[in-house]
Design a protein around this motif. Structure first.
Motif, PDB file in Angstrom:
ATOM      1  N   LEU A 172      -2.218   0.701   2.892  1.00 28.73           N
ATOM      2  CA  LEU A 172      -2.315   1.217   1.529  1.00 28.73           C
ATOM      3  C   LEU A 172      -3.760   1.584   1.192  1.00 28.73           C
ATOM      4  N   SER A 173      -4.678   0.703   1.539  1.00 33.83           N
ATOM      5  CA  SER A 173      -6.091   0.964   1.269  1.00 33.83           C
ATOM      6  C   SER A 173      -6.595   2.187   2.037  1.00 33.83           C
ATOM      7  N   ARG A 174      -6.148   2.329   3.274  1.00 29.18           N
ATOM      8  CA  ARG A 174      -6.598   3.468   4.092  1.00 29.18           C
ATOM      9  C   ARG A 174      -6.071   4.781   3.536  1.00 29.18           C
ATOM     10  N   ILE A 175      -4.796   4.827   3.193  1.00 31.09           N
ATOM     11  CA  ILE A 175      -4.196   6.066   2.705  1.00 31.09           C
ATOM     12  C   ILE A 175      -4.835   6.502   1.390  1.00 31.09           C
ATOM     13  N   LEU A 176      -5.173   5.540   0.538  1.00 33.77           N
ATOM     14  CA  LEU A 176      -5.761   5.854  -0.765  1.00 33.77           C
ATOM     15  C   LEU A 176      -7.283   5.861  -0.740  1.00 33.77           C
ATOM     16  N   ALA A 177      -7.871   5.686   0.441  1.00 35.18           N
ATOM     17  CA  ALA A 177      -9.325   5.747   0.620  1.00 35.18           C
ATOM     18  C   ALA A 177     -10.062   4.775  -0.296  1.00 35.18           C
ATOM     19  N   LEU A 178      -9.550   3.548  -0.381  1.00 33.08           N
ATOM     20  CA  LEU A 178     -10.185   2.565  -1.241  1.00 33.08           C
ATOM     21  C   LEU A 178     -11.450   2.020  -0.589  1.00 33.08           C
ATOM     22  N   PRO A 179     -12.523   1.842  -1.366  1.00 28.30           N
ATOM     23  CA  PRO A 179     -13.715   1.181  -0.822  1.00 28.30           C
ATOM     24  C   PRO A 179     -13.391  -0.263  -0.453  1.00 28.30           C
ATOM     25  N   ASP A 180     -14.233  -0.864   0.369  1.00 29.37           N
ATOM     26  CA  ASP A 180     -13.975  -2.221   0.839  1.00 29.37           C
ATOM     27  C   ASP A 180     -13.918  -3.241  -0.297  1.00 29.37           C
ATOM     28  N   HIS A 181     -14.651  -3.002  -1.378  1.00 28.38           N
ATOM     29  CA  HIS A 181     -14.697  -3.973  -2.471  1.00 28.38           C
ATOM     30  C   HIS A 181     -13.586  -3.765  -3.495  1.00 28.38           C
ATOM     31  N   VAL A 182     -12.702  -2.807  -3.248  1.00 26.14           N
ATOM     32  CA  VAL A 182     -11.589  -2.533  -4.156  1.00 26.14           C
ATOM     33  C   VAL A 182     -10.287  -2.864  -3.437  1.00 26.14           C
ATOM     34  N   VAL A 183      -9.431  -3.643  -4.101  1.00 26.27           N
ATOM     35  CA  VAL A 183      -8.164  -4.037  -3.483  1.00 26.27           C
ATOM     36  C   VAL A 183      -6.995  -3.516  -4.314  1.00 26.27           C
ATOM     37  N   PRO A 184      -5.912  -3.098  -3.665  1.00 27.16           N
ATOM     38  CA  PRO A 184      -4.726  -2.684  -4.409  1.00 27.16           C
ATOM     39  C   PRO A 184      -3.976  -3.904  -4.928  1.00 27.16           C
ATOM     40  N   VAL A 185      -3.640  -3.888  -6.196  1.00 23.81           N
ATOM     41  CA  VAL A 185      -2.888  -4.993  -6.790  1.00 23.81           C
ATOM     42  C   VAL A 185      -1.432  -4.611  -7.000  1.00 23.81           C
ATOM     43  N   ALA A 186      -1.184  -3.411  -7.512  1.00 23.72           N
ATOM     44  CA  ALA A 186       0.192  -3.007  -7.795  1.00 23.72           C
ATOM     45  C   ALA A 186       0.381  -1.531  -7.490  1.00 23.72           C
ATOM     46  N   TYR A 187       1.432  -1.228  -6.715  1.00 21.53           N
ATOM     47  CA  TYR A 187       1.843   0.165  -6.511  1.00 21.53           C
ATOM     48  C   TYR A 187       3.112   0.362  -7.315  1.00 21.53           C
ATOM     49  N   LEU A 188       3.052   1.245  -8.313  1.00 23.94           N
ATOM     50  CA  LEU A 188       4.130   1.387  -9.275  1.00 23.94           C
ATOM     51  C   LEU A 188       4.777   2.766  -9.180  1.00 23.94           C
ATOM     52  N   CYS A 189       6.094   2.784  -9.243  1.00 24.93           N
ATOM     53  CA  CYS A 189       6.862   4.013  -9.389  1.00 24.93           C
ATOM     54  C   CYS A 189       7.335   4.074 -10.846  1.00 24.93           C
ATOM     55  N   ILE A 190       7.095   5.210 -11.507  1.00 25.67           N
ATOM     56  CA  ILE A 190       7.288   5.313 -12.949  1.00 25.67           C
ATOM     57  C   ILE A 190       8.072   6.574 -13.267  1.00 25.67           C
TER      58      ILE A 190
END
Length: 227
Positions: A172-190
């Motif tokens: 998830l972090s790789r696909i969204l290009a998140l920096p190392d200090h940022v973590v995904p908490v919730a992936y939401l479908c709306i």
């Protein structure tokens, strides 16, 4: 209603109608998986939902969240593929209920008109954040509060939300290009939904039951029932 010079305002309960609406949103909130309609979410409505999330409490007023809207079809497909891989792995954890597990729809990545990832910046506020000095995870708890705010606001707006938790977080972090200090908490479908389950879907489908509240209340120490 007027505020004093310290920014304080009189406190008091909501009206009975307002109070009932709050409790109704809490009670009728559902994790939506397969009931999404394709029609788009009005931008003004989506903005209200994001504002509700941003209005959440946060440790030291650090506001560690960011909101990533995923619109690109190719990115969504990569995320869907990552879910499929993780979900196949997860199914092996439930050998006695594999058939039921496999029948559950646990995401709406390609169907929902809005995909949103809410992240937590673990560095926001600097190395010392008021209230976080002894529990480093409070920024994650704060971000979870933002997720719940959005979810309840969405229910009040007639918008469905589904939390997709079955991901390898590195993917998830790789696909969204998140920096190392940022973590995904919730992936939401709306998105808009025509109908909702009257009880949580996993309860309706026989996966689990809601625990009685009285069994979960202790007093003064773990395991001591209230007097």
């Amino acid at each position: 209603m007027t505020e004093d010079t310290d920014g304080l305002a009189p406190a008091g309960p909501f009206t009975p109608e307002e109070r009932a609406a709050v409790y109704r949103a809490i009670r009728q909130r559902r994790d939506v998986r397969g009931q999404f309609r394709p029609d788009p979410v009005d931008p003004a409505t989506l903005r209200r939902l994001l504002q509700a999330a941003h209005d959440a409490p946060s440790v030291g007023l650090s506001q560690p969240w960011n909101f990533i809207l995923i619109r690109d079809p190719g990115t969504r497909q990569r995320l869907h593929d990552a879910f499929q891989t993780a979900n196949a792995q997860a199914a092996t954890r439930f050998p006695d209920r594999k058939a039921l597990y496999s029948s559950l729809k646990l995401q709406g990545i390609l169907e929902a008109p809005v995909n949103l990832c809410i992240t937590c910046d673990r560095t926001r506020g600097g190395p010392h954040v008021l209230g976080r000095t002894h529990d480093a995870a409070t920024d994650l708890y704060s971000t979870a509060c933002a997720v719940q705010n959005l979810w309840l606001a969405a229910r009040a707006e007639g918008i469905g939300v589904g939390w997709v938790s079955i991901f390898d977080l590195d993917d998830l972090s790789r696909i969204l290009a998140l920096p190392d200090h940022v973590v995904p908490v919730a992936y939401l479908c709306i998105g808009h939904v025509t109908e909702l389950y009257q009880q949580p879907e996993l309860q309706a489908r026989g996966w689990a039951d809601r625990l009685p509240l009285d069994d979960l209340i202790f007093q003064d120490a773990w395991g001591t029932p209230p007097s």
